[in-house]
Design a protein around this motif. Sequence first.
Motif, PDB file in Angstrom:
ATOM      1  N   HIS A  77       0.843  -1.194   0.000  1.00  0.00           N
ATOM      2  CA  HIS A  77       0.000   0.000   0.000  1.00  0.00           C
ATOM      3  C   HIS A  77       0.885   1.253   0.000  1.00  0.00           C
ATOM      4  O   HIS A  77       0.532   2.274  -0.597  1.00  0.00           O
ATOM      5  N   ILE A 127       1.922   2.085  -3.446  1.00  0.00           N
ATOM      6  CA  ILE A 127       0.878   2.840  -4.173  1.00  0.00           C
ATOM      7  C   ILE A 127       0.988   4.320  -3.806  1.00  0.00           C
ATOM      8  O   ILE A 127       0.926   5.205  -4.659  1.00  0.00           O
ATOM      9  N   ALA A 160      -4.419   0.560  -9.453  1.00  0.00           N
ATOM     10  CA  ALA A 160      -3.012   0.706  -9.056  1.00  0.00           C
ATOM     11  C   ALA A 160      -2.260  -0.574  -9.400  1.00  0.00           C
ATOM     12  O   ALA A 160      -2.658  -1.662  -8.999  1.00  0.00           O
ATOM     13  N   ILE A 181       1.190  -2.430  -8.812  1.00  0.00           N
ATOM     14  CA  ILE A 181       2.412  -2.456  -8.006  1.00  0.00           C
ATOM     15  C   ILE A 181       3.285  -3.604  -8.493  1.00  0.00           C
ATOM     16  O   ILE A 181       2.884  -4.770  -8.443  1.00  0.00           O
ATOM     17  N   TYR A 204      -8.331   1.242  -6.196  1.00  0.00           N
ATOM     18  CA  TYR A 204      -7.854   2.213  -5.215  1.00  0.00           C
ATOM     19  C   TYR A 204      -8.800   3.412  -5.170  1.00  0.00           C
ATOM     20  O   TYR A 204      -8.938   4.136  -6.149  1.00  0.00           O
TER      21      TYR A 204
END
Length: 347
Positions: free
Chosen positions: A110, A113, A139, A141, A152
């Motif tokens: 997180h 992000i 998002a 990653i 998100y």
Amino acid sequence: MGIETSCDETAAAVVADGRVVKSSVVASQTNLHAKYGGVVPELASRAHLEKICPVISEALEQALVTKDDIDAIAVANQPGLTVALIVGVTAAKTLSMTWQKPLIAINHLHAHIQSAIFNEPDLPPHLAVARQQRGPAIALIVSGGHTSLYDYRSPLEPRLLGRTIDDAAGEAFDKVAMILNLPYPGGPSIENVAKNGDPDAIDFPRTMLDKDSLDFSFSGIKTAVLYHCQGQDMKGENRVASMGQNQIADIAASFQKAVVDVLVKKTRRGAEKIRAKTVLLGGGVAANTALRNALQQMCDSLTPPLKLLVADKRYCTDNAVMVASLAYHKYKAKLFADLSLEPKASG
Ligand code: KG4
Ligand code: ZN
């Protein structure tokens, strides 16, 4: 203050108001692990132990602050290597207790992000992306340990949509670099060599899984590169040593293109599924220029176009700025941890 020790970087940072970077200190262990071609957990843990106190002191010094100026101590406690995470978690708990500051637990992914949005001038950190962009964001990653897509809507509640079922994208870069005898870490090495290669020279497989799947699989392409270099049955000689620079460059460029193709197509698929207006990109592999450019092209090609927010290159690989920046939101929401906080390998 943010603290990060999930893999092979010992990092601490001081960030004000979720977006003003007062200091960012990263002690990288790249040289330590280079000869093994990957991170050795026990060596990582010992190096974190050696570095954690000097790195935290330096973060305070560079920020020109003392412990009295710190509002809270945030630490990435998951996911990652447990023996590495525990060093940061123990340091953070100790500081929280002795300095009498709240402790904040941060999910490392997180935080990646967050690195894509925290210094966006158009996006005040207290506003959720969804509200600002009038729609959710997708998002992506991409790191050494993870490849994940999230729905998100705000910093506090990214929803996982898909993840790799085997190797992560960064792991594939690292392993293919090893096959090609390129230095560790593999991502930057492959990107560098690929600049001189033809991305269409070899048609490596693009594993898309089921029609609607937002999961990833990168072990097939890694094996395809291995077979290309050592023969289908792996009984042939390893041809890499006798290959010319052009051949290596073609393999690197074709591999990179195949990985980027999959990442971009899946991100588009995810964006369509949740009707995203924005794409966020973070994690070590987000430093890759071919990926950044291809995602930008995809975003521009849609009607209406998607807005792409990409982490600054210095905040793509592991750092503590992203940890401290995300902690700002948890601090505002009073989401504190207590001294029973433990590291968690998954997350
Ligand atoms: O996010 P990160 O620093 O650590 C993890 O959380 O895993 O990502 C490290 C990964 C490594 O696999 C590295 O090879 C990859 O990111 N990487 C890259 C590039 N720079 C780092 N991959 C492709 N292109 C790059 N320029
Ligand atoms: Zn990471």
